[in-house]
Design a protein around this motif. Structure first.
Motif, PDB file in Angstrom:
ATOM      1  N   THR A 154      29.248  49.275  84.865  1.00 22.45           N
ATOM      2  CA  THR A 154      30.359  48.322  84.919  1.00 22.45           C
ATOM      3  C   THR A 154      29.845  46.897  84.762  1.00 22.45           C
ATOM      4  OG1 THR A 154      31.659  49.807  86.310  1.00 22.45           O
ATOM      5  CG2 THR A 154      32.258  47.463  86.358  1.00 22.45           C
ATOM      6  N   ASP A 155      28.789  46.579  85.504  1.00 24.05           N
ATOM      7  CA  ASP A 155      28.218  45.230  85.423  1.00 24.05           C
ATOM      8  C   ASP A 155      27.600  44.965  84.052  1.00 24.05           C
ATOM      9  OD1 ASP A 155      29.024  44.945  88.055  1.00 24.05           O
ATOM     10  OD2 ASP A 155      27.004  45.168  88.887  1.00 24.05           O
ATOM     11  N   GLY A 156      26.902  45.960  83.511  1.00 20.33           N
ATOM     12  CA  GLY A 156      26.294  45.802  82.195  1.00 20.33           C
ATOM     13  C   GLY A 156      27.334  45.630  81.106  1.00 20.33           C
ATOM     14  N   ASN A 157      28.414  46.366  81.214  1.00 25.34           N
ATOM     15  CA  ASN A 157      29.487  46.279  80.228  1.00 25.34           C
ATOM     16  C   ASN A 157      30.140  44.901  80.251  1.00 25.34           C
ATOM     17  OD1 ASN A 157      30.996  47.575  78.183  1.00 25.34           O
ATOM     18  ND2 ASN A 157      32.659  47.966  79.615  1.00 25.34           N
ATOM     19  N   ALA A 158      30.193  44.279  81.424  1.00 23.95           N
ATOM     20  CA  ALA A 158      30.815  42.970  81.567  1.00 23.95           C
ATOM     21  C   ALA A 158      29.860  41.814  81.269  1.00 23.95           C
ATOM     22  CB  ALA A 158      31.371  42.815  82.981  1.00 23.95           C
ATOM     23  N   ALA A 159      28.570  42.094  81.205  1.00 19.68           N
ATOM     24  CA  ALA A 159      27.577  41.031  81.008  1.00 19.68           C
ATOM     25  C   ALA A 159      27.762  40.357  79.649  1.00 19.68           C
ATOM     26  CB  ALA A 159      26.172  41.602  81.126  1.00 19.68           C
ATOM     27  N   THR A 203      20.614  40.382  80.199  1.00 22.55           N
ATOM     28  CA  THR A 203      21.189  40.924  81.428  1.00 22.55           C
ATOM     29  C   THR A 203      21.796  42.290  81.159  1.00 22.55           C
ATOM     30  OG1 THR A 203      21.643  38.705  82.268  1.00 22.55           O
ATOM     31  CG2 THR A 203      22.891  40.522  83.258  1.00 22.55           C
ATOM     32  N   ARG A 204      22.514  42.401  80.065  1.00 25.30           N
ATOM     33  CA  ARG A 204      23.134  43.679  79.689  1.00 25.30           C
ATOM     34  C   ARG A 204      22.069  44.758  79.519  1.00 25.30           C
ATOM     35  NH1 ARG A 204      27.906  45.596  77.198  1.00 25.30           N
ATOM     36  NH2 ARG A 204      27.551  47.275  75.716  1.00 25.30           N
ATOM     37  N   GLN A 250      28.181  51.519  88.909  1.00 23.48           N
ATOM     38  CA  GLN A 250      28.241  50.078  89.145  1.00 23.48           C
ATOM     39  C   GLN A 250      27.378  49.317  88.136  1.00 23.48           C
ATOM     40  OE1 GLN A 250      30.393  48.570  91.403  1.00 23.48           O
ATOM     41  NE2 GLN A 250      29.852  46.901  90.027  1.00 23.48           N
ATOM     42  N   TYR A 251      26.183  49.841  87.858  1.00 26.89           N
ATOM     43  CA  TYR A 251      25.338  49.188  86.843  1.00 26.89           C
ATOM     44  C   TYR A 251      26.003  49.214  85.472  1.00 26.89           C
ATOM     45  CZ  TYR A 251      21.201  48.503  89.793  1.00 26.89           C
ATOM     46  OH  TYR A 251      20.320  48.075  90.752  1.00 26.89           O
ATOM     47  N   LEU A 296      20.694  45.825  82.964  1.00 26.08           N
ATOM     48  CA  LEU A 296      21.659  46.601  83.744  1.00 26.08           C
ATOM     49  C   LEU A 296      21.872  47.996  83.162  1.00 26.08           C
ATOM     50  CD1 LEU A 296      24.220  43.765  84.531  1.00 26.08           C
ATOM     51  CD2 LEU A 296      22.649  44.875  86.132  1.00 26.08           C
TER      52      LEU A 296
END
Length: 104
Positions: free
Chosen positions: A68-73, A78-79, A65-66, A82
């Motif tokens: 996925t979120d980091g990749n989308a940041a 933020t990236r 999940q981290y 994450l």
């Protein structure tokens, strides 16, 4: 005088280089080449661990999940945060992969 040792914040390339091979073994797939692929493999690996006595599936799900979120940041800070969190949850991947290979 005290000095602090700084460690480099993990990048996508660093995470892939460090963890893709072991995660691929856990997922029974070829090593990921992108963070999105690695996140998907982490989810598969967590499922594969469910049927074993090897602990760590929850950590793999959290790391996925981290990632996925980091990749989308869109924000670099933020990236970085994450991806750092994801790396923290991946510290035991090597041991999990060794245990998984031994059990096969």
């Amino acid at each position: 005088m005290t000095t602090q040792t700084e460690t480099a914040a993990p990048t996508a390339d660093m995470i892939l280089a460090r963890y893709a091979s072991d995660v691929a073994d856990l997922a029974e797939e070829q090593p990921a080449t992108t963070l999105a692929e690695l996140a998907n493999q982490l989810r598969t690996a967590a499922e594969n661990l469910e049927g074993t006595d090897i602990n760590g599936g929850d950590e793999l799900e959290t790391a996925a999940q981290y990632l996925t979120d980091g990749n989308a940041a869109t924000d670099d800070n933020t990236r970085t945060v994450l991806l750092g969190k994801a790396a923290e949850y991946l510290t035991d991947v090597y041991g999990m992969a060794n245990d998984y290979r031994d059990a096969s």
